[in-house]
Design an enzyme around this catalytic site. Structure first.
Site, PDB file in Angstrom:
ATOM      1  N   MET A 145      -4.729  -8.401 -17.315  1.00  0.00           N
ATOM      2  CA  MET A 145      -5.325  -7.023 -17.037  1.00  0.00           C
ATOM      3  C   MET A 145      -6.725  -7.120 -16.642  1.00  0.00           C
ATOM      4  SD  MET A 145      -3.104  -4.293 -16.852  1.00  0.00           S
ATOM      5  CE  MET A 145      -1.353  -4.102 -17.105  1.00  0.00           C
ATOM      6  N   CYS A 146      -7.183  -6.461 -15.514  1.00  0.00           N
ATOM      7  CA  CYS A 146      -8.731  -6.315 -15.179  1.00  0.00           C
ATOM      8  C   CYS A 146      -9.441  -5.428 -15.898  1.00  0.00           C
ATOM      9  CB  CYS A 146      -8.772  -6.088 -13.690  1.00  0.00           C
ATOM     10  SG  CYS A 146      -7.703  -7.168 -12.615  1.00  0.00           S
ATOM     11  N   GLY A 147     -10.652  -5.492 -16.003  1.00  0.00           N
ATOM     12  CA  GLY A 147     -11.480  -4.462 -16.573  1.00  0.00           C
ATOM     13  C   GLY A 147     -12.199  -3.599 -15.491  1.00  0.00           C
ATOM     14  N   ARG A 189     -11.746  -8.961 -20.570  1.00  0.00           N
ATOM     15  CA  ARG A 189     -10.400  -8.416 -19.813  1.00  0.00           C
ATOM     16  C   ARG A 189     -10.102  -9.234 -18.538  1.00  0.00           C
ATOM     17  NH1 ARG A 189      -8.041  -3.388 -21.530  1.00  0.00           N
ATOM     18  NH2 ARG A 189      -6.979  -3.255 -19.489  1.00  0.00           N
ATOM     19  N   ASN A 213      -6.679  -1.926 -11.996  1.00  0.00           N
ATOM     20  CA  ASN A 213      -6.292  -2.889 -13.280  1.00  0.00           C
ATOM     21  C   ASN A 213      -4.754  -2.733 -13.190  1.00  0.00           C
ATOM     22  OD1 ASN A 213      -6.102  -3.789 -15.916  1.00  0.00           O
ATOM     23  ND2 ASN A 213      -6.483  -1.925 -16.683  1.00  0.00           N
TER      24      ASN A 213
END
Length: 566
Positions: free
Chosen positions: A1-3, A29, A76
């Site tokens: 997952m991205c932040g 993240r 995300n």
């Protein structure tokens, strides 16, 4: 997952405190790339967008925020849609789909495109032409997105911390906030064309706070009465099977019913497809090799959060089917001890070792690595106070902290020898809700029969986005790994939710624990070749790992949030 994080500052507001601390959590993240973009709006208002990318889809990393002439996107998530070209980043595809033609109603177009997205995600999109800020989580609520407001600042972020008075953005609607008027429109996820609800920003926030303060046992919803006629005589067949003394023989006999077998085969097909999509949509490179110019590496790229129970053992078995044989698979098993005299041989450690033996027998060419994550009391206290409290927040109960802590240490993947190189973690979230794995399902059936069980299963599904998925996302992603939840695939859940309650679980006293609870999933495991894990009873993570203190009440506020506020 991205932040992802978006900060709106009105009237030249000063910078928000602790930005560096938030950005560190955001970068945790998304360790592969970070960048920011600031836009000046009307009346001295500024909008700052920052995205930290964990590269998972497409042939190349796509930096965030992504932008075009009409808007700015922070995204995300993971789109698991077979119609999308896996060589193209899902971030790029979403940005393209949000583009609209001149003269077209931008709001209806953007809402329509968001409703088509399939997979876990949270996103923020700013439509520059109309000063509209769109923000949402997917309809199941598998990701995290928090909202914080002061008199002159708004922050929308994947994670914040105890110093920010924030709420979890609900997954029930797509929110559209006009930056100028500060009015919020709420669009339901259903495809029905209906007018959105509209609130002032303050009224919307007040409503959210009330909603999120409601205890689980006071959650209300519209109950759909089911037609519970057993036209295929499945109930009588299952009840007659209880005459057999051996639990495994009971399950084998139930599986012989043609209707039961038909549903088992369909669920296996859908679950295999779900696992395959979640394993193949990744660069196939581990944490150490992700920056190298190679197509894939032979190191471990995938781990399983592994208690040794039914749900995770099924996922591990299916993972073997779709990953390169040269790659090992980490089975990450966490255990806690309250003092130096206690043993790490907690219940989940023992079942983890037993299920490992069964996997080794069924998949002898795979290298299985049981990573025994042992957490002493001193380390537990340190990380709860310094880190985990901020990640769990705005959840504050002892239960939230216990579960969040167990998942944080498991996702770290560090045993006495090494740290897991995996970038994807398979998680069994959703299995208990879908297949009736909780004691309350047995109690509902005992009190009110099949209609009572049906209502309890519906309740679990309708409140799933309000409960623990966002919290789990925050703690797991802090280690730069991507949690993927095959049991919460849209096609899979749609099929399971369409089944009669007795085809999902059969929690009668006569069948007993380890057979009737999560009956369908046990039959799925049996059909896949498992025999030992099939009979394991449901055990809560907080007790199986020994993180919980049985003398404490799980619904009470944890001391972490009373004494350790930053």
């Amino acid at each position: 997952m991205c932040g992802i994080i978006c900060k709106i500052c009105f009237f030249n507001a000063s910078a928000v405190q602790q930005d560096a601390k938030i950005l560190k959590r955001i970068r945790n993240r998304g360790p592969n790339h970070t960048q920011s973009l600031e836009i000046s709006l009307e009346d001295g208002t500024t909008a700052n967008f920052c995205g930290a990318v964990l590269w998972m889809q497409g042939l190349q990393l796509v930096p965030q925020p992504a932008k075009h002439d009409q808007g700015v996107l922070l995204y995300n998530g993971d789109i698991f849609d077979e119609t999308w070209d896996s060589n193209i980043s899902d971030t790029q595809r979403i940005l393209q789909k949000l583009s609209y033609d001149v003269g077209q109603c931008s709001e209806s177009h953007i809402i329509g495109q968001l409703k088509l997205l399939k997979g876990p995600f949270a996103l923020i999109y700013y439509d520059k032409m109309n000063n509209n800020l769109y923000f949402t989580r997917d309809r199941i609520g598998r990701t995290s997105l928090l909202f914080h407001k002061t008199d002159d600042t708004i922050i929308i972020s994947s994670v914040l911390g105890r110093e920010f008075d924030c709420v979890e953005i609900p997954a029930t609607h797509i929110q559209v906030m006009n930056i100028v008027t500060k009015k919020v429109k709420l669009y339901k996820w259903t495809n029905i064309l209906e007018s959105p609800e509209e609130f002032t920003l303050d009224d919307w926030l007040t409503q959210l706070r009330v909603q999120q303060s409601i205890p689980d046992d006071e959650f209300e919803f519209d109950f759909d009465e089911e037609d519970l006629l057993d036209e295929d005589n499945v109930i009588s067949h299952i009840e007659s099977s209880k005459q057999l003394k051996c639990k495994l023989s009971i399950l084998k006999n139930i599986l012989e019913h043609p209707v039961v077998k038909e549903h088992v085969l369909k669920i296996v097909e859908l679950l295999e497809k779900s696992v395959e999509l979640r394993l193949k949509r990744q660069p196939m490179k581990c944490k150490e090799c992700i920056g190298d110019e190679i197509n894939y590496c032979n190191h471990c790229t995938v781990g399983v959060l592994f208690s040794g129970g039914l749900d995770c053992t099924i996922l591990a078995l299916l993972a073997d089917k779709f990953l390169p044989k040269e790659q090992s698979i980490d089975l990450i098993n966490v255990a806690f001890r309250k003092d130096d005299k206690a043993s790490y041989d907690v219940p989940d450690r023992l079942t983890g070792k037993l299920s490992l033996l069964e996997l080794e027998a069924l998949c002898p060419t795979r290298q299985w690595v049981l990573k025994e994550v042992n957490v002493p009391k001193q380390e537990l206290d340190k990380h709860q106070a310094e880190t985990i409290g901020d990640l769990v927040y705005p959840r504050q109960t002892i239960l939230d902290e216990s579960l969040g802590t167990a998942l944080w240490f498991a996702a770290r993947g560090q045993d006495d020898r090494s740290i897991s190189t995996s970038r994807v973690l398979l998680v069994g979230s959703g299995a208990d809700e879908l297949f009736g794995g909780y004691v309350r399902h047995r109690n509902a059936f005992r009190r009110n029969g099949w209609q009572g069980l049906s209502k309890e299963l519906q309740l679990d599904w309708k409140r799933i986005s309000f409960r623990n998925l966002a919290r789990d996302n925050r703690v797991i992603c802090d280690h730069g790994r991507q949690p993927r939840m095959p049991y919460l695939d849209e096609d899979f859940t749609k099929y399971v939710l369409s089944l009669k309650p007795w085809l999902r679980c059969f929690p009668s006293e006569e069948l007993g624990v380890g057979v009737g609870d999560k009956l369908m999933l046990r039959l799925v495991a049996l059909s896949l070749g498992l025999s030992d894990a099939v009979l394991l009873p449901k055990r809560a993570l907080q007790f199986g790992s020994r993180i919980a203190n049985k003398k404490e009440k799980g619904s009470d506020v944890s001391k972490t949030f009373l004494k350790n506020k930053v």
